[in-house]
Design a protein around this motif. Structure first.
Motif, PDB file in Angstrom:
ATOM      1  N   VAL A 189       0.934  -1.214   0.005  1.00 35.07           N
ATOM      2  CA  VAL A 189      -0.103   0.112   0.077  1.00 35.07           C
ATOM      3  C   VAL A 189       0.916   1.207   0.060  1.00 35.07           C
ATOM      4  N   LEU A 190       1.964   1.068   0.771  1.00 39.27           N
ATOM      5  CA  LEU A 190       2.994   2.088   0.745  1.00 39.27           C
ATOM      6  C   LEU A 190       3.407   2.667  -0.492  1.00 39.27           C
ATOM      7  N   LEU A 191       3.623   1.631  -1.382  1.00 40.40           N
ATOM      8  CA  LEU A 191       4.111   2.008  -2.496  1.00 40.40           C
ATOM      9  C   LEU A 191       3.193   2.760  -3.762  1.00 40.40           C
ATOM     10  N   SER A 192       1.747   2.362  -3.291  1.00 31.75           N
ATOM     11  CA  SER A 192       0.705   2.866  -4.076  1.00 31.75           C
ATOM     12  C   SER A 192       0.667   4.489  -4.126  1.00 31.75           C
ATOM     13  N   ASN A 193      -0.190   5.109  -4.812  1.00 32.86           N
ATOM     14  CA  ASN A 193      -0.378   6.563  -5.027  1.00 32.86           C
ATOM     15  C   ASN A 193      -1.333   6.816  -4.007  1.00 32.86           C
ATOM     16  N   ILE A 194      -0.773   6.877  -2.831  1.00 36.62           N
ATOM     17  CA  ILE A 194      -1.628   7.651  -1.716  1.00 36.62           C
ATOM     18  C   ILE A 194      -1.155   8.739  -1.095  1.00 36.62           C
ATOM     19  N   GLY A 195      -1.971   9.712  -0.512  1.00 39.55           N
ATOM     20  CA  GLY A 195      -1.742  11.007  -0.214  1.00 39.55           C
ATOM     21  C   GLY A 195      -0.307  11.190   0.973  1.00 39.55           C
ATOM     22  N   ASP A 196       0.023  12.354   1.098  1.00 40.47           N
ATOM     23  CA  ASP A 196       1.149  12.297   2.268  1.00 40.47           C
ATOM     24  C   ASP A 196       0.480  12.022   3.694  1.00 40.47           C
ATOM     25  N   VAL A 197      -0.591  12.451   3.793  1.00 44.96           N
ATOM     26  CA  VAL A 197      -1.419  12.019   5.353  1.00 44.96           C
ATOM     27  C   VAL A 197      -1.532  10.508   5.558  1.00 44.96           C
ATOM     28  N   SER A 198      -1.930   9.964   4.609  1.00 41.26           N
ATOM     29  CA  SER A 198      -2.132   8.262   4.502  1.00 41.26           C
ATOM     30  C   SER A 198      -0.734   7.738   4.366  1.00 41.26           C
ATOM     31  N   ALA A 199       0.093   8.264   3.791  1.00 40.99           N
ATOM     32  CA  ALA A 199       1.516   7.812   3.523  1.00 40.99           C
ATOM     33  C   ALA A 199       2.143   7.641   5.057  1.00 40.99           C
ATOM     34  N   ASN A 200       2.032   8.813   5.764  1.00 39.11           N
ATOM     35  CA  ASN A 200       2.401   9.072   7.101  1.00 39.11           C
ATOM     36  C   ASN A 200       2.033   8.037   8.094  1.00 39.11           C
ATOM     37  N   THR A 201       0.932   7.910   8.008  1.00 37.69           N
ATOM     38  CA  THR A 201      -0.018   7.088   8.709  1.00 37.69           C
ATOM     39  C   THR A 201       0.500   5.559   8.569  1.00 37.69           C
ATOM     40  N   MET A 202       0.503   5.138   7.255  1.00 33.39           N
ATOM     41  CA  MET A 202       0.884   3.970   6.833  1.00 33.39           C
ATOM     42  C   MET A 202       2.270   3.620   7.293  1.00 33.39           C
ATOM     43  N   VAL A 203       3.388   4.623   7.104  1.00 37.98           N
ATOM     44  CA  VAL A 203       4.807   4.523   7.621  1.00 37.98           C
ATOM     45  C   VAL A 203       4.832   4.238   9.303  1.00 37.98           C
ATOM     46  N   ARG A 204       4.153   4.877   9.880  1.00 39.42           N
ATOM     47  CA  ARG A 204       3.982   4.708  11.326  1.00 39.42           C
ATOM     48  C   ARG A 204       3.358   3.236  11.446  1.00 39.42           C
ATOM     49  N   SER A 205       2.420   2.741  10.888  1.00 40.81           N
ATOM     50  CA  SER A 205       1.771   1.343  11.177  1.00 40.81           C
ATOM     51  C   SER A 205       3.180   0.422  10.812  1.00 40.81           C
ATOM     52  N   ILE A 206       3.663   0.483   9.759  1.00 35.83           N
ATOM     53  CA  ILE A 206       4.767  -0.422   9.325  1.00 35.83           C
ATOM     54  C   ILE A 206       5.752  -0.404  10.336  1.00 35.83           C
ATOM     55  N   LEU A 207       6.387   0.805  10.862  1.00 33.95           N
ATOM     56  CA  LEU A 207       7.358   0.867  11.859  1.00 33.95           C
ATOM     57  C   LEU A 207       6.982   0.240  13.277  1.00 33.95           C
ATOM     58  N   HIS A 208       5.810   0.590  13.380  1.00 32.19           N
ATOM     59  CA  HIS A 208       5.107   0.092  14.894  1.00 32.19           C
ATOM     60  C   HIS A 208       4.997  -1.305  14.809  1.00 32.19           C
ATOM     61  N   LYS A 209       4.532  -1.975  13.508  1.00 30.04           N
ATOM     62  CA  LYS A 209       4.444  -3.328  13.457  1.00 30.04           C
ATOM     63  C   LYS A 209       5.785  -4.048  13.353  1.00 30.04           C
ATOM     64  N   TYR A 210       6.940  -3.543  12.832  1.00 30.43           N
ATOM     65  CA  TYR A 210       8.116  -4.208  12.845  1.00 30.43           C
ATOM     66  C   TYR A 210       8.706  -4.223  14.055  1.00 30.43           C
ATOM     67  N   ARG A 211       8.586  -3.115  14.941  1.00 29.95           N
ATOM     68  CA  ARG A 211       9.084  -2.982  16.276  1.00 29.95           C
ATOM     69  C   ARG A 211       8.545  -4.306  17.241  1.00 29.95           C
ATOM     70  N   HIS A 212       7.462  -4.758  16.895  1.00 30.14           N
ATOM     71  CA  HIS A 212       6.995  -5.587  17.643  1.00 30.14           C
ATOM     72  C   HIS A 212       6.895  -7.135  16.943  1.00 30.14           C
ATOM     73  N   LEU A 213       7.547  -7.435  15.836  1.00 30.23           N
ATOM     74  CA  LEU A 213       7.930  -8.389  15.331  1.00 30.23           C
ATOM     75  C   LEU A 213       8.824  -9.436  16.175  1.00 30.23           C
ATOM     76  N   ASP A 214       8.528 -10.748  16.177  1.00 29.63           N
ATOM     77  CA  ASP A 214       9.628 -11.553  16.955  1.00 29.63           C
ATOM     78  C   ASP A 214      10.761 -12.058  15.652  1.00 29.63           C
ATOM     79  N   THR A 215      11.577 -12.764  16.065  1.00 30.63           N
ATOM     80  CA  THR A 215      12.839 -13.063  15.057  1.00 30.63           C
ATOM     81  C   THR A 215      12.310 -13.727  13.902  1.00 30.63           C
ATOM     82  N   ASP A 216      11.269 -14.703  14.199  1.00 33.57           N
ATOM     83  CA  ASP A 216      10.830 -15.362  12.838  1.00 33.57           C
ATOM     84  C   ASP A 216      10.034 -14.576  12.128  1.00 33.57           C
ATOM     85  N   ALA A 217       9.151 -13.610  12.575  1.00 33.85           N
ATOM     86  CA  ALA A 217       8.295 -12.787  11.728  1.00 33.85           C
ATOM     87  C   ALA A 217       9.307 -11.862  11.169  1.00 33.85           C
TER      88      ALA A 217
END
Length: 438
Positions: free
Chosen positions: A36-64
């Motif tokens: 979704v981040l690579l799609s043509n979304i607006g800046d506000v939506s893109a920032n929300t998407m980035v926060r989601s990705i980084l938040h999820k990444y921080r909480h991934l375990d080693t296998d994930a």
């Protein structure tokens, strides 16, 4: 104005918390969010998407995290067939349009993901930490190394020395920065706040660090400097608790005695060359009486090499070398002349398969135009110094009048610039050669 500023900060904090809450509620898998981040979304939506990705990444375990990296490697890679087709087309037409199409197709899509993630304030530190995780993943799956090519390419641009800020670290620097200096010191450990004070508070001791505007509280690399009268040959005299500070009117030498890289995720991104030149310029401007700029450097790898030289050897010269090695912790440098010859030989003549010096620290300083000035058999009498390299150390001299010529000679022909002292040591015949490390 103060009230307006307060209200602005308050509203910004509320908005940021709202965005972070929205980010944590997105239940979609991190791999889908990247698409979704690579799609043509607006800046506000893109920032929300980035926060989601980084938040999820921080909480991934080693296998994930391993699964995430494999997704980046495979699902967001280049299309080799499309690249080959466009490359052939450009070879035939040499048109700017075809070159542009080839350039876009030849860049992995994951590289654009990393760029878009970095648009969010504070995300640079997250990406540096992510690269540390990638190093661990590569040890499990070598195919993931191609992701690191993207990190290295982007970091080389984002952390260009032109973007970095040089700050002097002193005893009045913020406590969180001082704590990191203690933690990141990689050459001569700082074991207490009192030890740190002795390295920062006296006027003849200085410390400089590079910072990136996106990571203002994280030093990237720092160098500790001793301002001395003459060139020291051992680290104990530099770090002695009871030493007398050098008066300003007697300072003629700046000694770079410790350079520490702080961010493991920036491995391979070189700051040291720019840092040394920057510090030399600052010191020259503030203390014009300084005429000599040298290092007092360890020689990692020397212990393994000299052990290989002495393996299964029983000759008078081997016995002399063994005796010298056994005495390096006692500080009798002059009694170790045979050992100094082998130190000089190791630094100047021992090469890797690709033809450059075997010693990594030597490669760094020689590549930046330094001269192998002097070697010391009893340079570091500490337990760590003895364990790492039998305590031997070296001064690399930075002579502004010779730096450019030294760099050219070293780069084009592999020539190592040496002082007269080192040249004399190298002229003395040696009877022992390296066999195998014990």
């Amino acid at each position: 104005m103060l009230q307006s500023s307060f209200l602005t900060d308050l509203l910004a904090t509320i908005t940021n918390r709202t965005q972070q809450t929205a980010a944590t509620r997105d239940a979609r898998p991190i791999e889908e969010l990247c698409k979704v981040l690579l799609s043509n979304i607006g800046d506000v939506s893109a920032n929300t998407m980035v926060r989601s990705i980084l938040h999820k990444y921080r909480h991934l375990d080693t296998d994930a995290r391993m699964q995430f990296f494999r997704c980046l490697a495979n699902d967001f890679d280049i299309d080799p067939d499309a690249v080959a087709t466009l490359a052939q087309r450009y070879a035939n037409t040499r048109s700017a349009r075809d070159l542009a199409a080839l350039t876009v197709q030849a860049e992995p899509r994951r590289q654009e993901i990393l760029r878009r993630l970095n648009r969010l304030p504070g995300a640079t530190a997250d990406l540096v930490a992510m690269r540390c995780d990638l190093f661990d993943a590569i040890r499990e799956d070598a195919a993931l190394a191609r992701i690191d090519l993207d990190f290295a390419h982007l970091f080389a641009s984002w952390f260009n020395p032109g973007f970095l800020v040089l700050r002097r670290i002193n005893w009045n620097s913020p406590a969180n920065i001082l704590e990191k200096i203690i933690a990141y010191e990689a050459v001569h450990a700082i074991d207490s706040w009192d030890a740190l004070r002795l390295r920062l508070l006296p006027e003849d001791r200085q410390c400089f660090a590079y910072f990136h505007p996106s990571m203002p509280e994280e030093p990237l690399i720092f160098v500790e400097v001793a301002l001395t009268s003459g060139i020291p040959g051992d680290i104990q005299s530099v770090l002695a608790d009871d030493r007398d500070a050098t008066p300003t009117d007697r300072m003629d030498t700046a000694v770079f005695y410790s350079i520490s890289n702080c961010q493991a995720g920036l491995r391979g991104i070189s700051f040291g060359n720019a840092l040394i030149k920057h510090v030399v310029d600052d010191l020259s401007a503030s203390l014009p009486q300084l005429k000599t700029f040298v290092t007092l450097s360890p020689i990692p790898g020397f212990r393994d090499w000299i052990d290989g030289v002495l393996a299964d050897q029983s000759t008078p010269e081997a016995d002399s070398l063994c005796a010298a090695l056994n005495k390096t912790g006692q500080g009798d440098d002059k009694a170790s002349e045979p050992l100094r010859r082998y130190i000089a030989h190791y630094l100047v003549h021992e090469r890797r398969a690709k033809g450059d010096p075997m010693n990594a620290v030597a490669r760094f300083h020689l590549g930046n135009g330094a001269i192998v000035h002097n070697v010391h058999a009893c340079g570091d009498r500490s337990a760590n110094g003895q364990r790492a390299s039998y305590g031997v150390m070296v001064n690399y001299l930075y002579d502004p009048a010779r730096i450019d010529r030294n760099i050219e000679d070293f780069t084009t022909t592999g020539t190592v610039a040496t002082s007269r002292m080192i040249s004399t040591l190298l002229k003395t015949p040696r009877t022992l050669t390296h066999k195998a490390t014990r």
